[in-house]
Each structure stands twice: as structure tokens, then as C-alpha cells.
Design a protein around this motif. Sequence first.
Motif, PDB file in Angstrom:
ATOM      1  N   VAL A  64      -3.184   4.852   1.334  1.00 52.75           N
ATOM      2  CA  VAL A  64      -3.756   6.103   1.669  1.00 52.75           C
ATOM      3  C   VAL A  64      -5.065   5.757   2.414  1.00 52.75           C
ATOM      4  O   VAL A  64      -5.890   4.985   1.451  1.00 52.75           O
ATOM      5  N   LEU A  66      -8.809   7.258   3.223  1.00 55.03           N
ATOM      6  CA  LEU A  66      -9.230   8.294   3.373  1.00 55.03           C
ATOM      7  C   LEU A  66     -10.794   8.095   4.045  1.00 55.03           C
ATOM      8  O   LEU A  66     -11.301   7.125   3.869  1.00 55.03           O
ATOM      9  N   PRO A  72      -6.430  12.697   5.768  1.00 56.33           N
ATOM     10  CA  PRO A  72      -5.784  11.341   4.953  1.00 56.33           C
ATOM     11  C   PRO A  72      -4.585  10.965   5.665  1.00 56.33           C
ATOM     12  O   PRO A  72      -3.621  11.562   6.037  1.00 56.33           O
ATOM     13  N   MET A 142       0.617   1.209  -4.737  1.00 59.17           N
ATOM     14  CA  MET A 142       0.154   2.336  -4.296  1.00 59.17           C
ATOM     15  C   MET A 142      -1.518   1.788  -3.996  1.00 59.17           C
ATOM     16  O   MET A 142      -1.938   1.664  -5.231  1.00 59.17           O
ATOM     17  N   GLU A 144      -5.404   2.714  -2.180  1.00 59.89           N
ATOM     18  CA  GLU A 144      -6.344   3.627  -1.390  1.00 59.89           C
ATOM     19  C   GLU A 144      -7.719   2.780  -0.931  1.00 59.89           C
ATOM     20  O   GLU A 144      -7.969   1.975  -1.383  1.00 59.89           O
TER      21      GLU A 144
ATOM     22  N   PHE B 204       4.805  11.893  -4.989  1.00 58.89           N
ATOM     23  CA  PHE B 204       3.612  11.898  -4.229  1.00 58.89           C
ATOM     24  C   PHE B 204       2.967  13.350  -3.631  1.00 58.89           C
ATOM     25  O   PHE B 204       2.086  13.752  -3.952  1.00 58.89           O
ATOM     26  N   TYR B 212      -4.501  15.511  -0.852  1.00 55.05           N
ATOM     27  CA  TYR B 212      -4.295  14.909   0.598  1.00 55.05           C
ATOM     28  C   TYR B 212      -3.767  15.987   1.640  1.00 55.05           C
ATOM     29  O   TYR B 212      -3.656  15.662   2.665  1.00 55.05           O
TER      30      TYR B 212
END
Lengths: 214, 214
Positions: A64, A66, A72, A142, A144, B204, B212
Motif C-alpha cells: 500500500v 500512502l 491509497p 504486506m 506499506e 483487508f 484506505y
Amino acid sequence: MTKPKTQEPVITSTSELPTSEAKWVTLRKVNYTDQTGAARTWEVASRKTRAKSAGVDAVAMGNVILHPARAPATVVVIQYRPPLDAYTVEWPAGLIDEGESAEDAAVREFKEEIGYDCEVTSVSPVQAADPGMSDANMKLVMVEVKLGEEDGEELPVQRLEDGEHIQRVVVPLTELYQRLVEWSEGERKIVAAKLFHFAAGMEFARKEGKKYGL
Amino acid sequence: MTKPKTQEPVITSTSELPTSEAKWVTLRKVNYTDQTGAARTWEVASRKTRAKSAGVDAVAMGNVILHPARAPATVVVIQYRPPLDAYTVEWPAGLIDEGESAEDAAVREFKEEIGYDCEVTSVSPVQAADPGMSDANMKLVMVEVKLGEEDGEELPVQRLEDGEHIQRVVVPLTELYQRLVEWSEGERKIVAAKLFHFAAGMEFARKEGKKYGL
């Protein structure tokens, strides 16, 4: 540095590969006794590169991105995959090196393929990549990336290995599923099942969530 | 009919399988010219069983079981997979026969493995099962089973092929992700990557959706 000329990859020949000559993959015959006591056999394809330390072949990085002013998003990679003679759309992924943890491999591979430093937010259990056919396995890590106001839309420099040609595309999370479907309709493109399934699950919860009480 | 005695499956021996003797899978060496014009090679594992008519190896059935008085649920199958010497947790799946469409194969396999008649609600584009290693591909077929008040919790009779031993477990959709994580912690169990990724995408969206903007 001169940018190398790019052209469409093309398969020049294929041949049956004797197991004894294969370096990266192999075939095994498994003899087993099933639940009823019957003797049976199964044919298995394996990678020959699994790091003993991790006991896992590979990691894929569900990511993800940001940014304070942008939706996002996630980065997918598009690359020519000789097994399919097509460009695949996938999350960045890579094999785990000897002595590496899944987390380490994820951060290293993400930096190499995408160019960003990332933070690991979760690591999945071991998953079977294609259990009817092979013992290949992987973990979904996962990650970020938190960008600042000052970070533009241009992606940082990749550090690819010789022979790696990886295109990166940033897609808002809300558009991911639709973009994967559209790519699938494109010429010589195929989406990897793991990424497609994640996006389909996300879309299922978003679109059918009310109907199914999710 | 006497129910056959069940025991834990056990691998009695494994051996390198020469490509020329393999019936179900094979290895190929692909020679190709990459984007820069360089000559390269790649080792590929393939299934030998792809139906020419469909051009796709397999289908997996993402399924929703609806009952007037019970939470929307999905059926997963647990079966011993010799490639991994473990029990995998997967959505029901199967190879597409010659002359069959993906939809037909999904309805047939779902009836065989689960016992229910189902309705197809969507068919995905072709997806690459494990694109770094093989050309195996599949479609995700979403199906729905609408039960009536009169249908109990007992599942209908399966019609399995000789040698198939498939346990079915009905899981409420809201609990799917957590159950997959718990199974992964169990002895000799591994979740298939496609099912795990769908559940992870669903989770998610449910858990991070607000954060998000999904």
C-alpha cells in the motif's frame, strides 16, 4: 549510460528438458500409501532453489502506497514471463535467499524492484503456490510505503539484476480489480492468480459486503 | 457397503522422474530473445493435460452457500496433497475436460466434490497459477448455492473418483480468514495461495476499508 534498445521478447525455440539437466526446477515421482492403504504415485514439479534457512521458496509483497494528497494505491509489476510467453501483472515478488527471513527478503526485493523503502505490516503463514502440481510455496508479506508531500508521482530508481525488465504501475486500491480485468483483455497479458484473487476478495467485500453481511 | 479403513497417508519413496517418463507434468527449456536483444533461456514446468478446447488447465470454485436461517458461508475442501506431503485447504477445483467450458467444468466438479448443484455468478479472465515457474493457468468461477429452510447442515453425498478423499468444511464468510490462519498453524496443513489471497483481500477490505477509503 545509454538506455538499451527495447524490443518485444520472442521465443526462438523450446525443447523437452531432461530432468537431469535442469538447474532451477525438477520433476519427482512420489510413491505414497493413501488413506485406504492403497499404494499410489504422484508426479511433482519442484524448485531446486529453496533456502534451507527459511524453508519457503518465495515472498510476494502486497503493498500500500500512502501519500497525503493522493488516494491509497498499490504498485504492480508487469514483466515478460517466458513460461507463458506473455507479460504478467503481479505484485512484486522474489525468491528468499539462504539465511534470509521472509521479512528481510520482502524489504530487499521491494527496494530492488520498486525502489522504495517499505515497512512490513504483516507476514502470512506459508501458502502452497499450486498444490495439485508442485511443492512450491510462498508467504504474502504486506508492506506499506509512507510518502511525504514532497514526493512526486515519479517512482524511484530500480536496482534490477541483469536481464530483469520490470515495468511498475501505481493503481489506486479502489480501481485495482477493474484494472486487472482490463489488463486481462489486453494482448499478450495475463494476471497472476494470487494478485487476482486478492483483488477479487477485496472487490467481493466492497460490492457484496452488504448482501452477505461482511 | 463397508466404509474403507482410513489411515494417515505416508510417502514411501521419492525419486527423480525423467521427463520422458512423466505422464502428467513435463519440463521444457525455452530459448528466447529478451527486450535488449540478448539470447536467454528459462526452465518451465507444464501440465500435459490442458484441454485444447478451453485452452485453460483448471477451474477453482469460489462459492457462497446461502440458507434462510444461517450466515452466508463457503465450503472449503481439505485433502492430502502428495506434492506437499500435507493436507491442503483449498476451494474445490478441477481440471477442465476436453470439450468443456470453464462454467461446465465448475458445475460438474462442484457437484462431484461438494455434492450441491450450483449457479455460476461470474467467470474470471484466465490467470497464471505460478508464472515464474510454470505455464499452468486457471479461471476462478464464482458460484452460489441457494438452500431452502428444509436443508439441514449435513452435506449431500459426494461423487468422488477412485483415490479421491476430500473432506468438506463449511465456514461462515466472516470467519474465513481467521480459520485459514488457524489451519495454517495446524500440523501437516497448508492453505492454497489462491484461497488465502482471496480471503486476505476480503479481510483487508473489511478491516482496513475505512482507513484506505475502500
